[in-house]
Design a protein around this motif. Structure first.
Motif, mmCIF file in Angstrom:
data_model
loop_
_atom_site.group_PDB
_atom_site.id
_atom_site.type_symbol
_atom_site.label_atom_id
_atom_site.label_comp_id
_atom_site.label_asym_id
_atom_site.label_seq_id
_atom_site.Cartn_x
_atom_site.Cartn_y
_atom_site.Cartn_z
ATOM 1 N N VAL A 137 0.840 -1.206 0.000
ATOM 2 C CA VAL A 137 0.000 0.000 0.000
ATOM 3 C C VAL A 137 0.873 1.254 0.000
ATOM 4 N N ARG A 138 1.916 1.244 0.812
ATOM 5 C CA ARG A 138 2.821 2.393 0.855
ATOM 6 C C ARG A 138 3.464 2.638 -0.510
ATOM 7 N N GLN A 139 3.872 1.558 -1.154
ATOM 8 C CA GLN A 139 4.563 1.687 -2.431
ATOM 9 C C GLN A 139 3.622 2.093 -3.574
ATOM 10 N N ILE A 140 2.375 1.626 -3.532
ATOM 11 C CA ILE A 140 1.441 2.032 -4.597
ATOM 12 C C ILE A 140 1.111 3.518 -4.465
ATOM 13 N N GLU A 141 1.123 4.034 -3.234
ATOM 14 C CA GLU A 141 0.945 5.477 -3.022
ATOM 15 C C GLU A 141 2.107 6.250 -3.646
ATOM 16 N N LEU A 142 3.337 5.753 -3.435
ATOM 17 C CA LEU A 142 4.512 6.414 -4.006
ATOM 18 C C LEU A 142 4.494 6.336 -5.530
ATOM 19 N N TYR A 143 4.033 5.198 -6.044
ATOM 20 C CA TYR A 143 3.921 5.051 -7.490
ATOM 21 C C TYR A 143 2.972 6.113 -8.065
ATOM 22 N N ALA A 144 1.810 6.267 -7.447
ATOM 23 C CA ALA A 144 0.843 7.257 -7.935
ATOM 24 C C ALA A 144 1.395 8.676 -7.837
ATOM 25 N N GLU A 145 2.183 8.945 -6.808
ATOM 26 C CA GLU A 145 2.793 10.269 -6.665
ATOM 27 C C GLU A 145 3.843 10.520 -7.746
ATOM 28 N N ARG A 146 4.523 9.455 -8.165
ATOM 29 C CA ARG A 146 5.563 9.605 -9.189
ATOM 30 C C ARG A 146 4.966 9.906 -10.555
ATOM 31 N N TRP A 147 3.714 9.469 -10.779
ATOM 32 C CA TRP A 147 3.066 9.657 -12.072
ATOM 33 C C TRP A 147 1.767 10.464 -11.910
ATOM 34 N N THR A 148 1.859 11.586 -11.249
ATOM 35 C CA THR A 148 0.655 12.385 -10.982
ATOM 36 C C THR A 148 -0.025 12.873 -12.255
ATOM 37 N N ASP A 149 0.742 12.974 -13.349
ATOM 38 C CA ASP A 149 0.178 13.482 -14.598
ATOM 39 C C ASP A 149 -0.398 12.381 -15.478
ATOM 40 N N ARG A 150 -0.405 11.143 -14.993
ATOM 41 C CA ARG A 150 -0.896 10.019 -15.777
ATOM 42 C C ARG A 150 -2.174 9.461 -15.148
ATOM 43 N N SER A 151 -3.286 9.579 -15.872
ATOM 44 C CA SER A 151 -4.561 9.096 -15.329
ATOM 45 C C SER A 151 -4.540 7.580 -15.130
ATOM 46 N N GLU A 152 -3.799 6.866 -15.991
ATOM 47 C CA GLU A 152 -3.711 5.406 -15.853
ATOM 48 C C GLU A 152 -3.050 5.004 -14.532
ATOM 49 N N ALA A 153 -2.089 5.801 -14.094
ATOM 50 C CA ALA A 153 -1.418 5.506 -12.833
ATOM 51 C C ALA A 153 -2.365 5.697 -11.646
ATOM 52 N N GLN A 154 -3.179 6.740 -11.690
ATOM 53 C CA GLN A 154 -4.138 6.966 -10.612
ATOM 54 C C GLN A 154 -5.192 5.854 -10.594
ATOM 55 N N GLU A 155 -5.582 5.399 -11.784
ATOM 56 C CA GLU A 155 -6.547 4.304 -11.880
ATOM 57 C C GLU A 155 -5.926 3.001 -11.379
ATOM 58 N N ALA A 156 -4.627 2.818 -11.630
ATOM 59 C CA ALA A 156 -3.936 1.621 -11.140
ATOM 60 C C ALA A 156 -3.935 1.587 -9.615
ATOM 61 N N LYS A 157 -3.737 2.728 -8.996
ATOM 62 C CA LYS A 157 -3.785 2.795 -7.532
ATOM 63 C C LYS A 157 -5.171 2.399 -7.030
ATOM 64 N N ARG A 158 -6.217 2.911 -7.668
ATOM 65 C CA ARG A 158 -7.581 2.551 -7.254
ATOM 66 C C ARG A 158 -7.833 1.060 -7.478
ATOM 67 N N ALA A 159 -7.268 0.509 -8.552
ATOM 68 C CA ALA A 159 -7.446 -0.915 -8.844
ATOM 69 C C ALA A 159 -6.815 -1.771 -7.755
ATOM 70 N N TRP A 160 -5.631 -1.359 -7.269
ATOM 71 C CA TRP A 160 -4.985 -2.127 -6.201
ATOM 72 C C TRP A 160 -5.840 -2.112 -4.937
ATOM 73 N N MET A 161 -6.390 -0.978 -4.620
ATOM 74 C CA MET A 161 -7.246 -0.890 -3.443
ATOM 75 C C MET A 161 -8.493 -1.766 -3.609
ATOM 76 N N ASP A 162 -9.031 -1.805 -4.816
ATOM 77 C CA ASP A 162 -10.176 -2.683 -5.078
ATOM 78 C C ASP A 162 -9.788 -4.141 -4.890
ATOM 79 N N LEU A 163 -8.576 -4.475 -5.346
ATOM 80 C CA LEU A 163 -8.116 -5.864 -5.262
ATOM 81 C C LEU A 163 -7.969 -6.310 -3.817
ATOM 82 N N ILE A 164 -7.358 -5.486 -2.981
ATOM 83 C CA ILE A 164 -7.094 -5.906 -1.610
ATOM 84 C C ILE A 164 -8.333 -5.809 -0.721
#
Length: 289
Positions: A137-164
């Motif tokens: 969870v900590r790392q997926i947050e950092l991933y989303a912060e690294r790609w703030t300009d990419r909508s796919e990255a923000q959606e990937a973060k939401r997908a991980w939360m849905d998965l867990i």
């Protein structure tokens, strides 16, 4: 040149075990992750030029049978992989385990300490439980912060939360979530090799509703692993990242750690030549007896 792939099925304690073989040279057991990912995402044609790659379809996945009692513990997975090696007459094979498959590889090394020629822990960890989950969870947050300009990255973060949180309950819903999550598996999803398009389209996943909850932690046993071990990790792997690779390298005697700069969780897809070269160097340094 693409090497032909042969398909095999054997019966182990009444459960069908499927696996696929391609290549030449010493045997290398390949175990996919998840648990649930189908074996084909791990096919590595470049390594087939130097090793006989045995791509295991883990029990409960793909064409392999499900375990009736739902006990998909690490010793059970290791046992089935070991039975495949025995069936092939593979003495001292290498074991290349990705993610959850690396957990199985560690268990294999612990349960059959004199029966592996080398262990390759690829984007893996020495435990499976709440601590691993919190780090993800900590790392997926950092991933989303690294790609703030990419909508796919923000959606990937939401997908991980849905998965867990259990939003995916069957194969169809899990595949839908995985497609949303896919960008997070790479250091730079937007600059993948052209071959990755076919790879993405072929991803499949199995869900056994009878799978029983299970935690696993072998950190106190890592110093007993005495076989040549290569630890591979992507710099930006959110799933089983550098924290776990460093701990593995510190505690497994004589192990070798290699980090793919700006890599993610799927370096055999993102940088296949570099990946194959690192594994090739390890195999040449530690030839099977």
């Amino acid at each position: 040149m693409t090497i032909p792939l042969s398909k095999h099925r054997i019966l182990i304690n009444g459960v069908e075990q499927s696996f696929h073989v391609a290549g030449r040279g010493p045997f290398c057991l390949v175990h996919s992750g998840g648990p649930g990912f189908h074996w084909s995402y791990m096919r590595m044609p470049q390594l087939e030029q130097m090793m006989t790659m045995v791509y295991i379809e883990p029990v409960g996945t793909g064409n392999s049978g499900a375990l009736p009692d739902g006990d998909y513990s690490m010793p059970r997975y290791a046992y089935y992989a070991h039975q495949v090696a025995q069936h092939l007459g593979a003495q001292n094979p290498y074991f290349l385990g990705h993610s959850h498959g690396g957990f199985v590889g560690l268990q294999y090394a612990l349960d059959y300490p004199k029966e592996l020629g080398g262990l390759i822990l690829y984007s893996s960890a020495p435990c499976m439980g709440p601590e691993l989950g919190m780090e993800q969870v900590r790392q997926i947050e950092l991933y989303a912060e690294r790609w703030t300009d990419r909508s796919e990255a923000q959606e990937a973060k939401r997908a991980w939360m849905d998965l867990i949180t259990g939003a995916a309950q069957d194969r169809e819903s899990t595949l839908t979530v995985l497609q949303r999550l896919l960008p997070a598996f790479f250091g730079d999803y937007w600059n993948l090799p052209q071959e990755a398009e076919e790879w993405k389209a072929a991803i499949d996943f199995s869900v056994d509703p009878n799978r029983q909850p299970y935690t696993w932690d072998v950190r106190n046993l890592l110093d007993t692993v005495r076989i040549p071990t290569l630890i591979l990790v992507g710099e930006y792997d959110f799933n089983c990242g550098p924290r776990w690779a460093a701990e593995l390298a510190e505690k497994i005697p004589g192990s070798q750690l290699y980090t793919f700069k700006q890599g993610g969780h799927m370096n055999h897809v993102e940088t296949p030549r570099e990946f194959s070269q690192v594994v090739s160097d390890f195999v040449q340094l530690h030839p099977c007896d």
